[in-house]
Design a protein around this motif. Structure first.
Motif, PDB file in Angstrom:
ATOM      1  N   SER A   1      57.061  32.566  60.521  1.00 30.58           N
ATOM      2  CA  SER A   1      55.333  33.048  61.223  1.00 30.58           C
ATOM      3  C   SER A   1      55.878  34.525  61.344  1.00 30.58           C
ATOM      4  CB  SER A   1      55.843  32.514  62.898  1.00 30.58           C
ATOM      5  OG  SER A   1      56.578  32.876  63.180  1.00 30.58           O
ATOM      6  N   ASP A   2      54.959  35.440  61.081  1.00 33.23           N
ATOM      7  CA  ASP A   2      54.973  36.895  60.782  1.00 33.23           C
ATOM      8  C   ASP A   2      55.711  37.157  59.970  1.00 33.23           C
ATOM      9  OD1 ASP A   2      53.068  36.812  63.166  1.00 33.23           O
ATOM     10  OD2 ASP A   2      55.252  36.355  64.579  1.00 33.23           O
ATOM     11  N   PRO A   3      55.071  37.327  58.482  1.00 37.04           N
ATOM     12  CA  PRO A   3      54.632  35.737  57.861  1.00 37.04           C
ATOM     13  C   PRO A   3      54.879  34.508  58.076  1.00 37.04           C
ATOM     14  CG  PRO A   3      54.555  37.309  55.915  1.00 37.04           C
ATOM     15  CD  PRO A   3      55.786  37.836  57.268  1.00 37.04           C
ATOM     16  N   MET A   4      53.989  33.535  57.378  1.00 35.58           N
ATOM     17  CA  MET A   4      54.743  32.632  56.926  1.00 35.58           C
ATOM     18  C   MET A   4      54.620  32.813  55.700  1.00 35.58           C
ATOM     19  SD  MET A   4      52.593  28.435  57.564  1.00 35.58           S
ATOM     20  CE  MET A   4      53.645  28.473  59.173  1.00 35.58           C
ATOM     21  N   ILE A   5      56.057  32.274  54.931  1.00 34.81           N
ATOM     22  CA  ILE A   5      56.217  32.080  53.544  1.00 34.81           C
ATOM     23  C   ILE A   5      56.886  31.071  53.759  1.00 34.81           C
ATOM     24  CG2 ILE A   5      57.823  33.398  51.571  1.00 34.81           C
ATOM     25  CD1 ILE A   5      58.565  35.962  54.080  1.00 34.81           C
ATOM     26  N   VAL A   6      55.812  30.490  51.581  1.00 37.20           N
ATOM     27  CA  VAL A   6      56.113  29.016  52.248  1.00 37.20           C
ATOM     28  C   VAL A   6      56.202  29.033  50.702  1.00 37.20           C
ATOM     29  CG1 VAL A   6      55.262  26.531  52.588  1.00 37.20           C
ATOM     30  CG2 VAL A   6      55.046  28.188  54.425  1.00 37.20           C
TER      31      VAL A   6
ATOM     32  N   VAL B   1      57.397  40.607  53.731  1.00 36.40           N
ATOM     33  CA  VAL B   1      57.044  40.870  55.059  1.00 36.40           C
ATOM     34  C   VAL B   1      56.720  42.387  55.512  1.00 36.40           C
ATOM     35  CG1 VAL B   1      57.615  41.808  57.223  1.00 36.40           C
ATOM     36  CG2 VAL B   1      59.146  39.600  56.258  1.00 36.40           C
ATOM     37  N   ALA B   2      57.367  43.168  54.139  1.00 35.88           N
ATOM     38  CA  ALA B   2      56.374  44.589  54.181  1.00 35.88           C
ATOM     39  C   ALA B   2      54.796  44.691  53.876  1.00 35.88           C
ATOM     40  CB  ALA B   2      57.563  45.482  52.833  1.00 35.88           C
ATOM     41  N   ARG B   3      54.682  43.591  53.362  1.00 30.91           N
ATOM     42  CA  ARG B   3      53.681  43.944  52.519  1.00 30.91           C
ATOM     43  C   ARG B   3      52.504  44.120  53.604  1.00 30.91           C
ATOM     44  NH1 ARG B   3      54.350  47.102  49.560  1.00 30.91           N
ATOM     45  NH2 ARG B   3      52.418  46.928  49.207  1.00 30.91           N
ATOM     46  N   GLY B   4      52.802  43.317  55.032  1.00 33.36           N
ATOM     47  CA  GLY B   4      51.835  43.233  56.067  1.00 33.36           C
ATOM     48  C   GLY B   4      50.687  41.505  56.085  1.00 33.36           C
ATOM     49  N   TYR B   5      50.777  40.921  54.913  1.00 33.01           N
ATOM     50  CA  TYR B   5      50.175  40.015  55.249  1.00 33.01           C
ATOM     51  C   TYR B   5      50.580  38.810  55.828  1.00 33.01           C
ATOM     52  CZ  TYR B   5      49.710  41.648  50.277  1.00 33.01           C
ATOM     53  OH  TYR B   5      49.078  42.295  49.353  1.00 33.01           O
ATOM     54  N   ASP B   6      49.508  37.742  55.853  1.00 31.20           N
ATOM     55  CA  ASP B   6      49.573  37.083  56.822  1.00 31.20           C
ATOM     56  C   ASP B   6      50.751  35.918  56.081  1.00 31.20           C
ATOM     57  OD1 ASP B   6      48.282  38.145  59.293  1.00 31.20           O
ATOM     58  OD2 ASP B   6      46.570  37.929  57.539  1.00 31.20           O
ATOM     59  N   TYR B   7      50.379  35.056  55.572  1.00 26.17           N
ATOM     60  CA  TYR B   7      51.692  34.466  54.245  1.00 26.17           C
ATOM     61  C   TYR B   7      50.846  34.516  53.218  1.00 26.17           C
ATOM     62  CZ  TYR B   7      51.446  29.098  53.212  1.00 26.17           C
ATOM     63  OH  TYR B   7      52.030  27.841  52.666  1.00 26.17           O
ATOM     64  N   TRP B   8      52.383  34.002  52.725  1.00 22.81           N
ATOM     65  CA  TRP B   8      52.708  33.988  51.048  1.00 22.81           C
ATOM     66  C   TRP B   8      53.308  32.681  51.105  1.00 22.81           C
ATOM     67  CZ3 TRP B   8      53.243  38.531  48.159  1.00 22.81           C
ATOM     68  CH2 TRP B   8      53.269  38.750  48.044  1.00 22.81           C
ATOM     69  N   ALA B   9      52.325  32.727  50.335  1.00 23.67           N
ATOM     70  CA  ALA B   9      52.256  31.447  48.988  1.00 23.67           C
ATOM     71  C   ALA B   9      52.659  31.264  47.364  1.00 23.67           C
ATOM     72  CB  ALA B   9      50.583  30.836  47.990  1.00 23.67           C
TER      73      ALA B   9
ATOM     74  N   GLY C   1      42.167  43.421  59.297  1.00 29.10           N
ATOM     75  CA  GLY C   1      41.156  42.460  60.329  1.00 29.10           C
ATOM     76  C   GLY C   1      41.014  41.207  59.644  1.00 29.10           C
ATOM     77  N   TRP C   2      41.753  40.867  58.554  1.00 27.03           N
ATOM     78  CA  TRP C   2      40.924  40.043  58.022  1.00 27.03           C
ATOM     79  C   TRP C   2      42.521  39.221  58.163  1.00 27.03           C
ATOM     80  CZ3 TRP C   2      37.600  39.333  53.100  1.00 27.03           C
ATOM     81  CH2 TRP C   2      36.377  40.362  53.602  1.00 27.03           C
ATOM     82  N   PHE C   3      42.566  37.762  57.063  1.00 24.73           N
ATOM     83  CA  PHE C   3      43.061  36.824  56.986  1.00 24.73           C
ATOM     84  C   PHE C   3      43.752  36.995  55.606  1.00 24.73           C
ATOM     85  CE2 PHE C   3      45.926  32.832  55.712  1.00 24.73           C
ATOM     86  CZ  PHE C   3      46.437  32.958  56.458  1.00 24.73           C
ATOM     87  N   ASN C   4      45.848  37.821  55.859  1.00 31.30           N
ATOM     88  CA  ASN C   4      45.833  38.156  53.680  1.00 31.30           C
ATOM     89  C   ASN C   4      46.535  37.126  53.224  1.00 31.30           C
ATOM     90  OD1 ASN C   4      44.604  41.401  53.191  1.00 31.30           O
ATOM     91  ND2 ASN C   4      44.437  41.046  55.389  1.00 31.30           N
ATOM     92  N   ILE C   5      46.862  36.666  51.883  1.00 38.12           N
ATOM     93  CA  ILE C   5      47.596  36.079  51.345  1.00 38.12           C
ATOM     94  C   ILE C   5      48.038  36.484  50.009  1.00 38.12           C
ATOM     95  CG2 ILE C   5      47.887  33.624  50.344  1.00 38.12           C
ATOM     96  CD1 ILE C   5      45.284  32.360  52.283  1.00 38.12           C
ATOM     97  N   GLY C   6      49.128  36.588  49.998  1.00 36.93           N
ATOM     98  CA  GLY C   6      50.435  36.744  48.916  1.00 36.93           C
ATOM     99  C   GLY C   6      50.072  35.529  48.033  1.00 36.93           C
TER     100      GLY C   6
ATOM    101  N   GLY D   1      41.711  33.893  62.489  1.00 39.97           N
ATOM    102  CA  GLY D   1      42.552  34.782  61.693  1.00 39.97           C
ATOM    103  C   GLY D   1      43.966  34.144  61.959  1.00 39.97           C
ATOM    104  N   ARG D   2      44.038  33.013  62.701  1.00 37.04           N
ATOM    105  CA  ARG D   2      45.542  32.785  62.740  1.00 37.04           C
ATOM    106  C   ARG D   2      46.804  31.764  62.239  1.00 37.04           C
ATOM    107  NH1 ARG D   2      48.482  36.487  65.244  1.00 37.04           N
ATOM    108  NH2 ARG D   2      50.519  35.507  65.733  1.00 37.04           N
ATOM    109  N   ILE D   3      47.211  31.524  61.975  1.00 33.32           N
ATOM    110  CA  ILE D   3      48.101  30.378  61.613  1.00 33.32           C
ATOM    111  C   ILE D   3      48.172  29.158  62.899  1.00 33.32           C
ATOM    112  CG2 ILE D   3      49.740  28.917  60.352  1.00 33.32           C
ATOM    113  CD1 ILE D   3      50.438  31.122  58.458  1.00 33.32           C
ATOM    114  N   ILE D   4      47.614  27.823  62.336  1.00 33.63           N
ATOM    115  CA  ILE D   4      46.999  27.287  63.698  1.00 33.63           C
ATOM    116  C   ILE D   4      48.532  26.566  63.499  1.00 33.63           C
ATOM    117  CG2 ILE D   4      46.952  25.310  65.662  1.00 33.63           C
ATOM    118  CD1 ILE D   4      45.582  28.624  65.867  1.00 33.63           C
TER     119      ILE D   4
END
Ligand SMILES: [Mn+2]
Length: 412
Positions: free
Chosen positions: A206-211, A185-193, A156-161, A237-240
């Motif tokens: 997207s799903d997740p955004m990896i940058v 992707v397998a970690r289930g986060y929203d964003y990978w920094a 339910g939270w926004f998760n960042i790796g 909780g979602r990237i716009i």
């Protein structure tokens, strides 16, 4: 509705020393020497202007152990600017600033949180409902797949790796926390920094955004174009929208390749080069530009170019740039051209002595190439920056040597 923006940067490489600039213009040399600091200052400006909720720095903050305390002091003072605006910073160590490498330290303001190098850690930002997971490098080499051990997402939270990785898979072979996009992707986060690669790359939209934001400041001609960070906005909780690039570099490298084929005289080359500068760089960029000029092709003006010598070629290239703009400095002029076909061969092949064939076969001889490489390495050992920082392409050295010899033979 909750909405916030965060900024993601990596590979600041503070303390980088610029050795590659051929320019004797001291002001430019100084400008590039300070470019990584300038870029950091601009990153902080932009982060404050954006009223960002937090700043992520995905490793390689420092280029290596500090030469002196000013490197760490500068980072601390920029972080303090963010502290005064109540903007937290999350950072970790990469291969260049692993715990075992950068040992000097200076007290950082409380807004800076550095992730552990021993085990993955999670920081929770209650108000934003954001969880940030990360682990830094203890040593220069990190053969383990760090991402695979990152904790499950907080539901339910926004998760960042936050991760420094070469993202090249192959566990046991990579040295930079190898993993694959599928692992992330397998970690289930929203964003990978991510950090490590110096080129900006949207690994996944997207799903997740990896940058990979790329580095903050190009460090040599091998790292061309605008450099900076990315800005990401999250709503409920979602990237716009897409990640927005924030270009903050203080100096920028680019290359112009020009062919002498069909040119009648040397001034012709400089005027055509000048035209090329007109649209080679963005009009409203804040960066100073360092240009490498690569002259290639075969033509009658080749000999005259060789005879001019490097200093004159560089000065003419600089003058050609100056006729268009005042923010371009010539990094180097590389001469890869050759004389118009046939001429030398005919004349120099007299008396059974064929200089051109002799030189061509020498250029292709691995022993000759080894000797040149060894000679360059020897020179490099006497230079502060080592051999990497000047012309080491054996082919180019041979081409220039060949051209010089042929031009001299022609004169005599
Ligand atoms: Mn790195």
């Amino acid at each position: 509705m909750s909405r916030f923006t965060f900024i993601h940067a990596a590979d600041l490489h503070l303390g980088t020393r610029f050795h590659g600039l051929a320019t004797r213009d001291e002001a430019t040399a100084r400008h590039f020497a300070e470019a990584t600091r300038t870029a950091l200052g601009r990153l902080v400006d932009r982060t404050i202007e954006a009223k960002a909720a937090f700043l992520l720095l995905a490793g390689d903050i420092y280029d290596g152990e500090w030469q002196d305390l000013s490197t760490g002091l500068d980072f601390a003072s920029q972080m303090a600017r963010l502290a005064r605006e109540d903007i937290p910073v999350f950072t970790l160590r990469g291969n260049h600033d692993a715990l075992s490498i950068v040992r000097r330290e200076i007290t950082l303001p409380d807004n800076v949180k550095e992730f552990s190098t021993e085990a993955p850690e999670t920081v929770e930002l209650d108000e934003l409902r954001v969880a940030i997971h990360g682990q830094g490098f203890a040593e220069r080499s990190c053969p383990e797949n760090l991402a695979s051990r990152y904790p499950p997402p907080r539901a339910g939270w926004f998760n960042i790796g936050l991760l420094h990785t070469s993202l090249d898979g192959r566990p046991g072979h990579g040295s930079y926390a190898p993993c694959t996009p599928a692992d992330l992707v397998a970690r289930g986060y929203d964003y990978w920094a991510l950090g490590h690669s110096h080129a900006f790359e949207m690994v996944s939209e997207s799903d997740p955004m990896i940058v990979y934001p790329g580095n903050l400041q190009g460090r040599s001609i091998r790292e061309q174009g605008g450099k900076g960070a990315v800005s990401v906005t999250v709503e409920d909780g979602r990237i716009i929208g897409a990640a927005e690039r924030l270009i903050v570099d203080g100096g920028r490298f680019f290359q112009i390749a020009i062919d002498i084929d069909g040119m009648e005289d040397v001034p012709d080359l400089w005027s055509r080069l000048s035209e090329r500068f007109a649209d080679a760089v963005e009009q409203k960029s804040e960066a100073v530009h360092a240009a490498r000029i690569v002259i290639s092709g075969k033509g009658s003006i080749h000999d005259a170019l060789v005879a001019m010598g490097n200093d004159n070629r560089t000065a003419e290239a600089q003058a050609a740039a100056d006729r268009q703009r005042d923010d371009i400095r010539i990094e180097k002029v590389v001469l890869r051209s050759a004389p118009a076909t046939g001429r030398h061969t005919d004349r120099l092949a007299e008396d059974g002595f064929d200089l051109e064939t002799l030189l061509s076969s020498a250029a292709a001889d691995p022993d000759v190439q080894d000797k040149i490489a060894e000679a360059m390495a020897q020179i490099g050992r006497h230079m502060t920056g080592g051999a990497d920082h000047f012309q080491t392409e054996t082919g180019a050295i041979l081409a220039e040597a060949r051209a010089t010899l042929l031009a001299r033979a022609e004169e005599e």
